[in-house]
Write a protein that holds these residues in place. Structure first.
Motif, mmCIF file in Angstrom:
data_model
loop_
_atom_site.group_PDB
_atom_site.id
_atom_site.type_symbol
_atom_site.label_atom_id
_atom_site.label_comp_id
_atom_site.label_asym_id
_atom_site.label_seq_id
_atom_site.Cartn_x
_atom_site.Cartn_y
_atom_site.Cartn_z
ATOM 1 N N TYR A 85 32.997 35.958 40.635
ATOM 2 C CA TYR A 85 33.986 36.759 39.789
ATOM 3 C C TYR A 85 33.673 38.015 40.819
ATOM 4 O O TYR A 85 32.952 38.800 40.880
ATOM 5 C CB TYR A 85 34.366 36.634 38.576
ATOM 6 C CG TYR A 85 33.989 37.356 37.231
ATOM 7 C CD1 TYR A 85 33.934 38.735 37.210
ATOM 8 C CD2 TYR A 85 32.524 37.433 37.100
ATOM 9 C CE1 TYR A 85 33.509 39.466 36.549
ATOM 10 C CE2 TYR A 85 32.177 37.540 36.300
ATOM 11 C CZ TYR A 85 32.020 38.560 36.129
ATOM 12 O OH TYR A 85 31.068 39.441 35.271
ATOM 13 N N PHE A 86 34.909 38.308 40.810
ATOM 14 C CA PHE A 86 35.649 39.930 42.018
ATOM 15 C C PHE A 86 35.766 40.432 41.465
ATOM 16 O O PHE A 86 36.353 40.819 40.293
ATOM 17 C CB PHE A 86 36.109 39.343 43.182
ATOM 18 C CG PHE A 86 35.717 38.531 44.370
ATOM 19 C CD1 PHE A 86 35.247 37.771 44.174
ATOM 20 C CD2 PHE A 86 36.444 38.283 44.883
ATOM 21 C CE1 PHE A 86 34.231 37.292 45.041
ATOM 22 C CE2 PHE A 86 36.364 37.125 46.058
ATOM 23 C CZ PHE A 86 34.852 36.232 46.126
ATOM 24 N N THR A 87 35.463 41.272 40.893
ATOM 25 C CA THR A 87 36.043 43.205 40.617
ATOM 26 C C THR A 87 36.015 44.472 41.793
ATOM 27 O O THR A 87 35.236 44.218 42.410
ATOM 28 C CB THR A 87 34.608 43.490 39.720
ATOM 29 O OG1 THR A 87 33.213 43.848 39.760
ATOM 30 C CG2 THR A 87 33.963 42.421 38.046
ATOM 31 N N ALA A 88 36.341 45.420 41.074
ATOM 32 C CA ALA A 88 36.760 46.983 42.042
ATOM 33 C C ALA A 88 34.321 46.949 42.081
ATOM 34 O O ALA A 88 34.508 47.025 43.158
ATOM 35 C CB ALA A 88 37.062 47.380 41.123
ATOM 36 N N ALA A 89 33.620 46.934 41.198
ATOM 37 C CA ALA A 89 32.659 47.187 41.563
ATOM 38 C C ALA A 89 31.354 46.078 42.191
ATOM 39 O O ALA A 89 30.702 46.634 42.741
ATOM 40 C CB ALA A 89 31.779 47.354 40.168
ATOM 41 N N GLY A 90 31.909 44.873 42.636
ATOM 42 C CA GLY A 90 31.487 43.867 43.453
ATOM 43 C C GLY A 90 31.633 42.324 43.257
ATOM 44 O O GLY A 90 32.546 42.652 42.357
#
Length: 346
Positions: A65-70
């Motif tokens: 899964y993707f987040t703003a952090a990576g």
């Protein structure tokens, strides 16, 4: 299994290449999360376009899964990576190395992870993951597990994951030892493994390099006796292997002891015993815990060590023929076989 992968290699080799790429991506995310696409591409030598395409596919399948952090692995992604670990020796073509080493040392099982932990710290982490998988697979109700210290076994702790409830299992340090770095001490590793799998543990708070007379006095202490008896009744032993001179210096052996080891051409070390290249014990550091006569009563003895720089030490210890399992990496395995071939040629 060998035949299946041989057929795939002949009929659809590109499928193995895809599996290898996705394995490397998942492995890289596991060890570096959160991580960006650009970093993944740089570390693995893949184009940004390929990484983007693979990440979208893996996300659609619920593995990342993707987040703003990576990018992170999901629980399913970690499970997927754990499952494919069993196939990696076949995908990377290193299963034949395992079979050859198994025959060389009359072992029941050899597990090899890709890479060389001498140069690649991720290979050392993979050794820890392989050791954790092996232990999980062999745990049973009421068993006692003994572990030694060292950096490779320390990597096991974070590799167990969730969902293990081994409250009827006991984990103990194989021998006393407070002389190493805290996180690499056998007692610390035993306690952390017990915590990770929900098991019980007992510790042996005794330093390295005791005088033999002190050892004999301590053996009579009622509390120490109880723990030592549990250690000697172990059912599973996981131990590291070190290069003789490196371990002698790390443990602060006296100069005359080091001179003696050099005179006797000590190559490898395990459980405070030092071995020459033929597997003969040439020196023992006094200590409390497992002794070599105890090993004949332990059902599973697994050595965990890797790196081509440790190949000679691994050979020396395995030549004593107490181990039933070796968990190592490709670098050590290739060096062991290469040197054995050279011996045969000579």
């Amino acid at each position: 299994m060998d035949r299946l992968f041989t057929i795939i290699q002949r009929f659809a080799p590109e499928s193995l290449e895809i599996m290898e790429t996705r394995y490397r991506l998942l492995r890289q995310i596991l060890h570096h999360q959160p991580v960006g696409r650009r970093q993944l591409g740089k570390e693995l030598g893949l184009s940004e376009r390929m990484v983007r395409s693979e990440m979208e596919l893996l996300r659609s399948r619920g593995a990342v899964y993707f987040t703003a952090a990576g990018i992170y692995l999901t629980a399913y992604g970690e499970e997927l990576l754990s499952d494919i670990d069993e196939l990696i020796p076949y995908i990377f073509g290193i299963q034949t190395l395992a079979e050859r080493i198994k025959q060389m040392f009359n072992l029941t099982e050899v597990i090899i992870v890709p890479g060389d932990s001498q140069d690649d710290y991720l290979a050392k982490r993979d050794l820890g993951r392989a050791a954790a998988r092996f232990l999980k697979r062999n745990l049973y109700l009421g068993c006692t597990v003994a572990v030694t210290g060292g950096s490779t076994l320390a990597e096991m702790v974070t590799a167990f994951g969730d969902g293990i409830n081994a409250r009827d299992v006991l984990v103990v340090p194989a021998r006393g030892g407070l002389g190493e770095e805290m996180e690499q001490q056998a007692g610390v590793i035993a306690a952390r493994i017990a915590g990770a799998i929900g098991a019980q543990y007992r510790l042996l708070h005794i330093p390295d390099n005791l005088e033999e007379s002190t050892v004999e006095i301590l053996k009579n202490d009622v509390h120490i006796k109880t723990v030592v008896q549990a250690i000697k009744n172990s059912d599973i032993l996981l131990h590291g292997i070190g290069s003789a001179m490196e371990m002698a210096n790390r443990r602060g052996l006296a100069s005359e002891e080091i001179d003696y080891l050099q005179e006797k051409r000590a190559i490898g070390e395990a459980l405070r015993y030092y071995f020459d290249k033929k597997g003969k014990i040439v020196y023992e550091v006094p200590g409390i815990g497992l002794e070599f006569p105890d090993l004949q009563n332990i059902g599973i003895i697994a050595a965990v060590a890797g790196g081509k720089n440790k190949a000679d030490a691994i050979k020396a210890v395995l030549s004593h023929q107490h181990e039933s399992v070796l968990i190592t990496d490709e670098g050590a395995a290739r060096k062991i076989i290469e040197e054995n071939n050279g011996k045969d040629d000579g």
